[in-house]
Scaffold this motif. Sequence first.
Motif, PDB file in Angstrom:
ATOM      1  N   UNK A  29      83.787 -83.179 -27.546  1.00  0.00           N
ATOM      2  CA  UNK A  29      83.046 -81.702 -27.791  1.00  0.00           C
ATOM      3  C   UNK A  29      82.643 -80.915 -26.605  1.00  0.00           C
ATOM      4  N   UNK A  30      81.880 -82.040 -25.825  1.00  0.00           N
ATOM      5  CA  UNK A  30      81.566 -81.853 -24.598  1.00  0.00           C
ATOM      6  C   UNK A  30      82.664 -81.023 -23.792  1.00  0.00           C
ATOM      7  N   UNK A  31      83.782 -81.532 -23.784  1.00  0.00           N
ATOM      8  CA  UNK A  31      84.948 -81.111 -22.978  1.00  0.00           C
ATOM      9  C   UNK A  31      85.322 -79.977 -23.649  1.00  0.00           C
ATOM     10  N   UNK A  32      85.446 -79.916 -25.012  1.00  0.00           N
ATOM     11  CA  UNK A  32      85.769 -78.226 -25.600  1.00  0.00           C
ATOM     12  C   UNK A  32      84.776 -77.334 -24.911  1.00  0.00           C
ATOM     13  N   UNK A  33      83.624 -77.583 -24.877  1.00  0.00           N
ATOM     14  CA  UNK A  33      82.568 -76.222 -24.700  1.00  0.00           C
ATOM     15  C   UNK A  33      83.156 -76.147 -22.936  1.00  0.00           C
ATOM     16  N   UNK A  34      83.376 -77.047 -22.205  1.00  0.00           N
ATOM     17  CA  UNK A  34      83.689 -76.729 -21.027  1.00  0.00           C
ATOM     18  C   UNK A  34      85.038 -75.775 -20.939  1.00  0.00           C
ATOM     19  N   UNK A  35      85.828 -76.028 -21.524  1.00  0.00           N
ATOM     20  CA  UNK A  35      87.198 -75.319 -21.842  1.00  0.00           C
ATOM     21  C   UNK A  35      86.902 -74.017 -22.301  1.00  0.00           C
ATOM     22  N   UNK A  36      85.955 -73.916 -23.335  1.00  0.00           N
ATOM     23  CA  UNK A  36      85.616 -72.518 -24.182  1.00  0.00           C
ATOM     24  C   UNK A  36      84.899 -71.722 -23.393  1.00  0.00           C
ATOM     25  N   UNK A  37      84.409 -72.276 -22.055  1.00  0.00           N
ATOM     26  CA  UNK A  37      83.683 -71.374 -21.362  1.00  0.00           C
ATOM     27  C   UNK A  37      84.378 -71.143 -19.786  1.00  0.00           C
ATOM     28  N   UNK A  38      85.516 -71.612 -19.714  1.00  0.00           N
ATOM     29  CA  UNK A  38      86.438 -71.472 -18.651  1.00  0.00           C
ATOM     30  C   UNK A  38      87.679 -70.514 -18.718  1.00  0.00           C
ATOM     31  N   UNK A  39      87.439 -69.395 -18.047  1.00  0.00           N
ATOM     32  CA  UNK A  39      88.514 -68.267 -18.241  1.00  0.00           C
ATOM     33  C   UNK A  39      89.632 -68.635 -17.693  1.00  0.00           C
ATOM     34  N   UNK A  40      90.000 -69.842 -16.969  1.00  0.00           N
ATOM     35  CA  UNK A  40      91.371 -70.366 -16.730  1.00  0.00           C
ATOM     36  C   UNK A  40      92.188 -70.819 -17.842  1.00  0.00           C
ATOM     37  N   UNK A  41      91.422 -70.998 -18.771  1.00  0.00           N
ATOM     38  CA  UNK A  41      92.403 -71.397 -20.004  1.00  0.00           C
ATOM     39  C   UNK A  41      92.673 -70.257 -20.986  1.00  0.00           C
ATOM     40  N   UNK A  42      94.012 -70.325 -21.077  1.00  0.00           N
ATOM     41  CA  UNK A  42      94.511 -69.025 -21.720  1.00  0.00           C
ATOM     42  C   UNK A  42      94.542 -69.397 -23.344  1.00  0.00           C
ATOM     43  N   UNK A  43      95.008 -70.608 -23.658  1.00  0.00           N
ATOM     44  CA  UNK A  43      94.892 -70.990 -25.138  1.00  0.00           C
ATOM     45  C   UNK A  43      94.513 -72.268 -25.115  1.00  0.00           C
ATOM     46  N   UNK A  44      93.477 -72.790 -26.299  1.00  0.00           N
ATOM     47  CA  UNK A  44      92.802 -73.944 -26.356  1.00  0.00           C
ATOM     48  C   UNK A  44      93.127 -74.480 -27.926  1.00  0.00           C
ATOM     49  N   UNK A  45      93.572 -75.716 -27.908  1.00  0.00           N
ATOM     50  CA  UNK A  45      93.992 -75.946 -29.166  1.00  0.00           C
ATOM     51  C   UNK A  45      92.737 -77.217 -29.741  1.00  0.00           C
ATOM     52  N   UNK A  46      91.888 -77.003 -30.775  1.00  0.00           N
ATOM     53  CA  UNK A  46      90.799 -77.832 -31.164  1.00  0.00           C
ATOM     54  C   UNK A  46      91.388 -78.658 -32.437  1.00  0.00           C
ATOM     55  N   UNK A  47      92.339 -79.556 -32.174  1.00  0.00           N
ATOM     56  CA  UNK A  47      93.025 -80.054 -33.335  1.00  0.00           C
ATOM     57  C   UNK A  47      92.085 -81.245 -34.187  1.00  0.00           C
ATOM     58  N   UNK A  48      91.949 -80.747 -35.357  1.00  0.00           N
ATOM     59  CA  UNK A  48      91.289 -81.468 -36.461  1.00  0.00           C
ATOM     60  C   UNK A  48      89.517 -81.307 -36.334  1.00  0.00           C
ATOM     61  N   UNK A  49      89.363 -80.187 -35.720  1.00  0.00           N
ATOM     62  CA  UNK A  49      87.828 -79.899 -35.594  1.00  0.00           C
ATOM     63  C   UNK A  49      87.055 -79.709 -36.734  1.00  0.00           C
TER      64      UNK A  49
END
Length: 196
Positions: A109-129
């Motif tokens: 989840x900590x890694x997810x939070x980083x991705x969700x705050x990073x505008x470089x990511x266009x699409x993020x998959x949170x599988x089985x969240x």
Amino acid sequence: MSEERYKARQSKIKQKVDEKVAAAQTEKGLLLVITGNGKGKSTSGFGMIARATGHGQKCGVAQFIKGTWECGERNLLANNGVDFHVMATGFTWDTQDKSADTEAAQQVWQECKKMLADPNYDVVLLDELTYMVSYDYVALEEVVEALNNRPVEQSVIITGRGAHRTLTDMADTVSEVRSVKHAFESGVKARKGIDW
Ligand code: ATP
Ligand code: MG
């Protein structure tokens, strides 16, 4: 149907579709939830990651629960620039250690939070969240906050059964995959390339 009636019907359909296309003007990243008991949730999520990657977009994947399993998509997509964060230990359905499971979920989840705050990511998959939220390994409020504060252009896909109502309410697109039948029920083993 006569040629004439066919033409008239098709042109009516075309007009309706054109109107809808014209009306859909908003440009923003989407929140998608793929839930339900049928097979096809994670593969749908990975399909969108493959699609976005094919357009040269930057993608990230977090895999909750199945980190200890091999997964064909990871072998393919990680070689094509998709970042993966997988649960290395802990929750795989068969552990009974709540604090170890929580810690494993929190690490991803900590890694997810980083991705969700990073505008470089266009699409993020949170599988089985969805399960992490149901079991309270990850706080719903934190998920909501991270989703609400994500970059405007970023799309997020959440998969898993029993998606929390708050998540489906927030989402732009929600699909529920209904199981009509599944091979496993008639005793067929999970199959490489189909199930994982
Ligand atoms: P997939 O990864 O194939 O898209 P899924 O994400 O929709 O499946 P999960 O609940 O994450 O489904 O379960 C993953 C595994 O369980 C897969 O091997 C899948 O084939 C299997 N599975 C999915 N739905 C069912 C079902 N209704 N009955 C039995 N097994 C299922
Ligand atoms: Mg799945």
